[in-house]
Each structure stands twice: as C-alpha cells, then as structure tokens.
Design an enzyme around this catalytic site. Structure first.
Site, mmCIF file in Angstrom:
data_model
loop_
_atom_site.group_PDB
_atom_site.id
_atom_site.type_symbol
_atom_site.label_atom_id
_atom_site.label_comp_id
_atom_site.label_asym_id
_atom_site.label_seq_id
_atom_site.Cartn_x
_atom_site.Cartn_y
_atom_site.Cartn_z
ATOM 1 C CG ASP A 1 -1.834 1.121 1.342
ATOM 2 O OD1 ASP A 1 -2.711 1.202 0.481
ATOM 3 O OD2 ASP A 1 -1.706 1.938 2.268
ATOM 4 C CD GLU B 1 -2.182 2.968 -3.486
ATOM 5 O OE1 GLU B 1 -3.298 3.418 -3.739
ATOM 6 O OE2 GLU B 1 -1.672 2.996 -2.362
HETATM 7 C C1 GLC Z 1 -4.113 3.302 -0.480
HETATM 8 C C2 GLC Z 1 -5.360 2.459 -0.408
HETATM 9 C C3 GLC Z 1 -6.473 3.322 0.103
HETATM 10 C C4 GLC Z 1 -6.107 3.801 1.483
HETATM 11 C C5 GLC Z 1 -4.755 4.523 1.459
HETATM 12 C C6 GLC Z 1 -4.233 4.746 2.831
HETATM 13 O O1 GLC Z 1 -4.258 4.352 -1.359
HETATM 14 O O2 GLC Z 1 -5.633 1.909 -1.662
HETATM 15 O O3 GLC Z 1 -7.697 2.647 0.121
HETATM 16 O O4 GLC Z 1 -7.091 4.672 1.959
HETATM 17 O O5 GLC Z 1 -3.786 3.764 0.797
HETATM 18 O O6 GLC Z 1 -3.778 3.557 3.407
#
Ligand code: GLC
Ligand code: MG
Length: 539
Positions: free
Chosen positions: A201, A273
């Site tokens: 993440d 991500e």
């Molecule tokens: C990423 C996740 C999202 C979350 C953020 C903070 O962007 O995909 O859903 O709110 O991280 O952890």
C-alpha cells in the site's frame, strides 16, 4: 512446450475487498469465512490469483488501512485461523494469494505509535516522523491525500507528526532501521502462513525528502480539483532511494525459507500501489528483474478514454519499460469510480476486452466481471472518511465498494435478508447478480469468462508482443504477435459503426465479439472484436 514464464506473468489478478464480498456471520460486513465460500466463483471466472484487501485489527477509520497489529485479524473479519484457511482453500483451488501490506503508516492506536507519542525519550521515539514546527507553523507545506495539512500537532509531545493520509494514520519512519526490521518481520510472519506475495500500500509515499523541503505549487491545479493536487508532491513522495527499499524487499522474499505447503521463494511476488506517470513508474520495475515484479500501472484510470490517448499510453509504457520488466494494467480499484460509471455503460465491454488483451498482467477489481456500476450512497449512509472529512462527496470511495451481488434473493445473497449491509446496494442488484448472469450468453460475466478462457489458450494474448495498428477518433486496433500465431483486437470507442483494416499478411478469423449477434469487419457502436490468425490455440 511448457510455459516457462513466472506464474505472475501469465496470471490474471482479482482484487477482493473483504468488507464487501460476502458476509457469513450476520453483521452486514463481509468477512474471511464469507470470502472462503465464494472462492469457487474466482475459479469459474478463470482468474489465477487473488489480492485480498486488509483484514488486520483496526479501528476501521480507513476501513482497515489503519492497522493496529499487522500480524493479526480483526474480529469483524474473523481469526488468524480463518486467514490461514483462506490461503489453504485458495491454494487447493489453484489460486495464488497476495495480501495487502500497509507499511507507510499505522493506526494512531497502534502500540508503537502510542509508545512513540508518550515516550519522547524512549526507544520508539523516532519510529514516526516527529518534527518541531517553526513560528507556530507545520514543518513543511505538505498536504494529506485526505485533506488538509499532512502534519498534526500533538499537545503531549509538543511536536508535529506526519500523516500522508488521515491524522489517525501516522507515517512510520522508514529511514529508521528498527522500523524496517519490525516491518520485515511482519512479512516473514505472513510468508510462513503461506502467502505468495504482497500488494504494498502507498508505496510511493514510503520515503520522504530527508531535508524536509516544501512541495512546489502546481500551476495547473484547477480550483475545483482535488485539493491534494494544489501542490506537486515532489518532496513527500517517490524519492530516489526507494530502490534501496525495493532491494531489501526482494532479498527478503528470496532468502526467506519455503514454509511447509507454502510458496517457493522464487515464485513470490510484489505488487505495489504506485500512482505515477510512466517515466517515473518504470524505475520501480528495476532492471533485469531486480525491481518490483508488478508496480501497479494506474495510468489507464486517468487516461482520457479516447483511442489516440490510450494508444499513446500503451506505446509509452512499452517503450520505456526496462529490459526484463513485465507490464501490468489496472482499470478499477476500491479507490476509484467503477468502469461502468466512469467510462459509461456502453463502453464497459470494450474496456474489459482492452484490459484482458493488452500485453501484461491485468488486475481486475471485484464486481467488474458483473459490470457493476457505482452505487448511489445517500448522505446518511456515507462511510468513507475522505468524503466525510473533506465534505467533498465526489471524492468519496463508498460508491465503488458496494457489496457483491451473488443471487436474486433479498440483499443479493451478500448477507442475511434481515441484515442491513454496511453500504447500500443498488436497486438492480438482482439483475446484476452472479446468479442472473452465469447462464446468460449475452452477460458481462460470460464475456469475462470467454476472454479469460482465450487468454489461457491463446499464447499471443498472454505472451505476444504489442503493436498499435490503428488509432483515430473512433477506433483502436492492435496486434499481439507470437510464433504460434497472432491476435488482433479492434475496439470501437464511438457510437458510430466503424470499419477496421486487418493486416494483409495473414488470414484472420473472428474469434470473439463483445456483443452478441452477426458480425462483419464493421464494428457496431461500442463493439470490440478479437481475431486470431490460423491455428494458434494451445491444444
Ligand atoms: C491506499 C489504499 C487506500 C487507502 C490509502 C491509505 O491508497 O488503496 O484505500 O485509503 O492507501 O492507506
Ligand atoms: Mg460479517
């Protein structure tokens, strides 16, 4: 000839958001036991791997992305034994399992943060980013992705702490080796429980400018845009030495021994991500395979939905990918409006065909296989903190997180009929459900299954090279070339009938149309075709 490529290059990933997948215990919130029961749906759909969003203990301020114990399971989702059973059941079905790993921040209720906040002289004092402000102002001008300053003043410690997201999600100090060691132990714990890899993440947030410089103002920011983009996050994201962390992660996955029944070290995978434009994203792939295997390419989410723009994006990625790197594509996730809403009901079929036939690993968001549109969420049912705190409902992510409709029953089989699901469900849930679509030859689900089946049997689709054939106002067509035979995909982005040309060097056979009915070399409005040259299927 057996396919020698790593599994994650031929695989299709399915993103499972456990809160919204299936509720087994009658609280209106999806859970791991519910997800386990529904895993056969993934098998029948024809995907190969599942990425499960967070299920760790959490006050659920950001629905599990605010973790208090990275090794545990929140009672709302079940137990560690349920997580282990899910991993085993998936493996028995031939599905790989990747879990969400949230390294950038913890919950402010995590014991580490509590200790760090309450003991400014203690061993965890530098586990988070604590800084003095100057003249009553925060240390930098950085913004939180979820609104307002990225710094919050703590009256007890008399210092600011940094949070890239909610103030209840303080950022861990990844420049502190003790933090890295602790988080790497978390990874080892889950590898021992049998997972095949991790989705990391907020990866581009992990390291920040060590000199704490301000972010520059974004001259292109439209006043009605997302306030986060008022600044260019030059100093708060995507730092050069992130490659050092990537190296440590790769070493860990390679060196950690294989647990009984678990994944082979060289089979483990890292998905991350990474909302970054292609020129910045490609760095995360490393060279000759020493980077992340799948740094998520999010660019289709923001690309104008026009043939020329999509072709330009694909070509840029193909051109800039370093040697040994393998592409990946994302068209939807739990943070973005769904395809059927974002691109429109008419375009969702060619969107599916595009996602599953580009070169690279597709990452498919749950419910997209049903063509699920966003759900309307009335003001009193809004749950997403982004919408609640910024007051900007259009930034809210609840609409894309509707509970999965399984059957024609009340609550669409997501939960018991007398239970209110945690988010509202669409009034047309019964028609959209798996039950309604599974035997309908014209359904979205059938289209997904057919394309996924072709991906498994036609090497050109999973392994062939990419070349754009035509890209104009209406049409995008491309060719996937492979020694066993080629494929052509032609997509009509417009609401006019559109003709396409085929390369004259082969005989082409129409294998699939995105809409039912008679077909010619003219695409009906919003239609897509998939053609194969000669005998190129695996037998
Ligand atoms: C990423 C996740 C999202 C979350 C953020 C903070 O962007 O995909 O859903 O709110 O991280 O952890
Ligand atoms: Mg439940």
């Amino acid at each position: 000839m057996p396919d020698e490529r790593p599994w994650w290059q031929t695989a299709v990933f399915y993103q499972l958001y456990p809160r919204s997948f299936a509720d087994s215990d009658g609280d209106g919130v999806g859970d791991l036991a519910g997800a386990i029961r529904k895993l056969p749906h993934l098998r029948r759909l024809g995907v190969d791997a599942v990425w499960i969003c967070p299920f760790y203990p959490s006050p659920q301020r950001d629905f599990g992305y605010d973790v208090t114990d990275h090794r545990g399971v929140d009672p709302v989702f079940g137990t560690v034994a349920d997580a282990e059973r899910l991993i085993r059941t998936a493996h028995d079905l031939g599905l790989r399992v990747v879990i969400d790993f949230i390294p950038n921040h913890t919950s402010d209720e995590h014991p580490w943060f509590v200790e760090s906040r309450d003991h400014a002289d203690g061993p965890k004092r530098d586990w988070y980013y604590w800084r003095d402000g100057s003249a009553g102002r925060p240390p930098t001008n950085w913004l939180s992705l979820f609104g307002g300053s990225a710094w919050t003043w703590d009256a007890g410690r008399r210092q600011y702490y940094l949070h890239s997201y909610l103030e209840e999600q303080p950022d861990l100090n990844w420049r502190n080796p003790a933090v890295r060691t602790a988080m790497y132990d978390v990874l080892r714990c889950w590898l021992d429980r049998g997972v095949d890899g991790f989705r990391i993440d907020a990866f581009r947030q992990l390291l920040k400018d060590p000199q704490w410089r301000d972010n520059p103002v974004n001259p292109d920011w439209p006043a009605d845009g997302d306030p986060y983009h008022r600044l260019i996050p030059l100093r708060s994201t995507d730092q050069d030495d992130i490659v050092m962390i990537i190296g440590e992660l790769r070493d860990l996955l390679r060196d950690h021994p294989r647990p009984p029944g678990g994944c082979r070290p060289d089979d483990r995978v890292l998905l991350a991500e990474a909302y970054l434009p292609i020129p910045k994203l490609v760095r995360y792939h490393g060279t000759n395979g020493d980077g992340l295997q799948l740094p998520s390419n999010m660019n289709l989410l923001s690309c104008p939905w026009q043939p020329r723009a999509v072709a330009a994006l694909v070509e840029e990625y193909e051109e800039l990918l370093p040697p040994g790197a393998w592409p990946n594509w994302v068209l939807g996730n739990h943070d973005r409006s769904r395809v059927a809403t974002r691109l429109g009901h008419d375009q969702q079929r060619i969107a599916a065909l595009l996602l599953l036939t580009l070169r690279g690993t597709p990452i498919l968001y749950y419910g997209e296989e049903l063509g699920l549109p966003d759900v309307h969420v009335p003001a009193d049912r809004v749950r997403d903190p982004v919408a609640l705190r910024t007051g900007r409902t259009w930034l809210g992510r609840d609409p894309a997180r509707m509970p999965m409709p399984w059957t024609r029953a009340a609550r669409a089989g997501f939960c018991a009929e007398d239970v209110e699901p945690w988010l509202p469900m669409r009034p047309d849930s019964a028609e959209l459900s798996v039950e309604s679509q599974q035997d309908d030859p014209a359904s979205m689900l059938t289209l997904y299954r057919r394309i996924l089946e072709l991906r498994r049997t036609v090497p050109a689709l999973s392994a062939g090279n990419y070349a754009t054939l035509q890209a104009d106002d209406r049409l995008l067509s491309f060719r996937r070339g492979h020694q066993t035979g080629d494929a052509v995909v032609a997509l009509n982005f417009s609401d006019h009938p559109t003709r396409y040309d085929l390369p004259p060097d082969r005989f082409w056979q129409l294998e699939l149309t995105s809409q039912d009915g008679a077909a010619s070399r003219i695409l009906r409005p919003h239609e897509g075709h998939l053609l194969l040259s000669g005998q190129n299927k695996k037998v």
